[in-house]
Motif scaffolding. Sequence first.
Motif, PDB file in Angstrom:
ATOM      1  N   ALA A  65      11.044   2.948   2.051  1.00  0.00           N
ATOM      2  CA  ALA A  65      12.522   3.687   1.782  1.00  0.00           C
ATOM      3  C   ALA A  65      13.370   3.836   2.708  1.00  0.00           C
ATOM      4  O   ALA A  65      14.470   3.760   2.813  1.00  0.00           O
ATOM      5  N   ALA A  66      12.701   4.249   4.397  1.00  0.00           N
ATOM      6  CA  ALA A  66      13.694   4.248   5.352  1.00  0.00           C
ATOM      7  C   ALA A  66      14.352   3.103   5.587  1.00  0.00           C
ATOM      8  O   ALA A  66      15.852   3.047   5.964  1.00  0.00           O
ATOM      9  N   MET A  67      13.726   2.025   5.589  1.00  0.00           N
ATOM     10  CA  MET A  67      14.293   0.550   5.791  1.00  0.00           C
ATOM     11  C   MET A  67      15.335   0.105   4.707  1.00  0.00           C
ATOM     12  O   MET A  67      16.447  -0.287   5.058  1.00  0.00           O
ATOM     13  N   SER A  68      15.105   0.479   3.606  1.00  0.00           N
ATOM     14  CA  SER A  68      16.083   0.418   2.577  1.00  0.00           C
ATOM     15  C   SER A  68      17.521   1.180   2.935  1.00  0.00           C
ATOM     16  O   SER A  68      18.483   0.640   2.636  1.00  0.00           O
ATOM     17  N   PHE A  69      17.098   2.400   2.900  1.00  0.00           N
ATOM     18  CA  PHE A  69      18.272   3.377   3.155  1.00  0.00           C
ATOM     19  C   PHE A  69      19.357   2.830   4.424  1.00  0.00           C
ATOM     20  O   PHE A  69      20.212   2.757   4.477  1.00  0.00           O
ATOM     21  N   VAL A  70      18.550   2.342   5.649  1.00  0.00           N
ATOM     22  CA  VAL A  70      19.218   1.829   6.771  1.00  0.00           C
ATOM     23  C   VAL A  70      19.949   0.502   6.395  1.00  0.00           C
ATOM     24  O   VAL A  70      20.937   0.116   6.728  1.00  0.00           O
ATOM     25  N   THR A  71      19.409  -0.304   5.664  1.00  0.00           N
ATOM     26  CA  THR A  71      19.957  -1.739   5.507  1.00  0.00           C
ATOM     27  C   THR A  71      20.983  -1.397   4.471  1.00  0.00           C
ATOM     28  O   THR A  71      21.968  -1.863   4.323  1.00  0.00           O
ATOM     29  N   GLY A  72      20.943  -0.399   3.308  1.00  0.00           N
ATOM     30  CA  GLY A  72      22.294   0.003   2.612  1.00  0.00           C
ATOM     31  C   GLY A  72      23.239   0.555   3.602  1.00  0.00           C
ATOM     32  O   GLY A  72      24.601   0.117   3.136  1.00  0.00           O
ATOM     33  N   MET A  73      22.889   1.249   4.589  1.00  0.00           N
ATOM     34  CA  MET A  73      24.004   1.786   5.252  1.00  0.00           C
ATOM     35  C   MET A  73      24.497   0.814   6.147  1.00  0.00           C
ATOM     36  O   MET A  73      25.878   0.748   6.044  1.00  0.00           O
ATOM     37  N   CYS A  74      24.043  -0.117   6.689  1.00  0.00           N
ATOM     38  CA  CYS A  74      24.550  -1.330   7.248  1.00  0.00           C
ATOM     39  C   CYS A  74      25.326  -2.220   6.323  1.00  0.00           C
ATOM     40  O   CYS A  74      26.610  -2.522   6.941  1.00  0.00           O
ATOM     41  N   VAL A  75      25.047  -2.482   5.249  1.00  0.00           N
ATOM     42  CA  VAL A  75      25.712  -3.386   4.273  1.00  0.00           C
ATOM     43  C   VAL A  75      27.051  -2.738   3.860  1.00  0.00           C
ATOM     44  O   VAL A  75      28.026  -3.181   3.919  1.00  0.00           O
ATOM     45  N   PHE A  76      26.867  -1.150   3.647  1.00  0.00           N
ATOM     46  CA  PHE A  76      28.124  -0.788   3.428  1.00  0.00           C
ATOM     47  C   PHE A  76      29.013  -0.531   4.426  1.00  0.00           C
ATOM     48  O   PHE A  76      30.366  -0.956   4.151  1.00  0.00           O
ATOM     49  N   LYS A  91       0.910  -1.247  -0.059  1.00  0.00           N
ATOM     50  CA  LYS A  91      -0.060  -0.099   0.112  1.00  0.00           C
ATOM     51  C   LYS A  91       0.903   1.221   0.086  1.00  0.00           C
ATOM     52  O   LYS A  91       2.064   1.333   0.504  1.00  0.00           O
ATOM     53  N   PRO A  92       0.375   2.354  -0.537  1.00  0.00           N
ATOM     54  CA  PRO A  92       1.085   3.613  -0.566  1.00  0.00           C
ATOM     55  C   PRO A  92       1.574   3.970   0.719  1.00  0.00           C
ATOM     56  O   PRO A  92       2.600   4.821   0.984  1.00  0.00           O
ATOM     57  N   ASP A  93       0.933   3.749   1.974  1.00  0.00           N
ATOM     58  CA  ASP A  93       0.956   4.227   3.129  1.00  0.00           C
ATOM     59  C   ASP A  93       2.556   3.376   3.794  1.00  0.00           C
ATOM     60  O   ASP A  93       2.973   3.959   4.694  1.00  0.00           O
ATOM     61  N   VAL A  94       3.043   2.365   3.081  1.00  0.00           N
ATOM     62  CA  VAL A  94       4.032   1.757   3.425  1.00  0.00           C
ATOM     63  C   VAL A  94       5.376   2.332   2.885  1.00  0.00           C
ATOM     64  O   VAL A  94       6.566   2.021   3.280  1.00  0.00           O
ATOM     65  N   TYR A  95       5.217   3.113   1.728  1.00  0.00           N
ATOM     66  CA  TYR A  95       6.348   3.414   0.809  1.00  0.00           C
ATOM     67  C   TYR A  95       7.554   4.279   1.722  1.00  0.00           C
ATOM     68  O   TYR A  95       8.529   3.939   1.719  1.00  0.00           O
ATOM     69  N   PRO A  96       6.876   5.302   2.409  1.00  0.00           N
ATOM     70  CA  PRO A  96       8.204   5.784   3.280  1.00  0.00           C
ATOM     71  C   PRO A  96       8.699   4.718   4.439  1.00  0.00           C
ATOM     72  O   PRO A  96       9.942   4.832   4.453  1.00  0.00           O
TER      73      PRO A  96
END
Length: 91
Positions: free
Chosen positions: A14-25, A6-11
Amino acid sequence: MGRWLKPDVYPLIAAMSFVTGMCVFQLTRNVFMNPDVRVSKSNRQSAVLDNADEGQRYSQHAFRRFLSTQRPEVFPALNRFFSESSSAGDK
């Protein structure tokens, strides 16, 4: 798939993808560049590594060197505006 995403879940996604990317980096950076991490067997044989210069290079990376030359201000122009006295107001 439409009813599960649902569109309510997009933010949140996005936040979880950013944090996961930071952790992987950070984990990838530590595995490949940290002088205390020994991946190959040849490096694991010695108990204490004599790698002070490698540790110095790791801790003083380019971004930290750049930040050390900058003043610790969030809004430098705004700080200068309020800290500098005007010539008309002093008289």
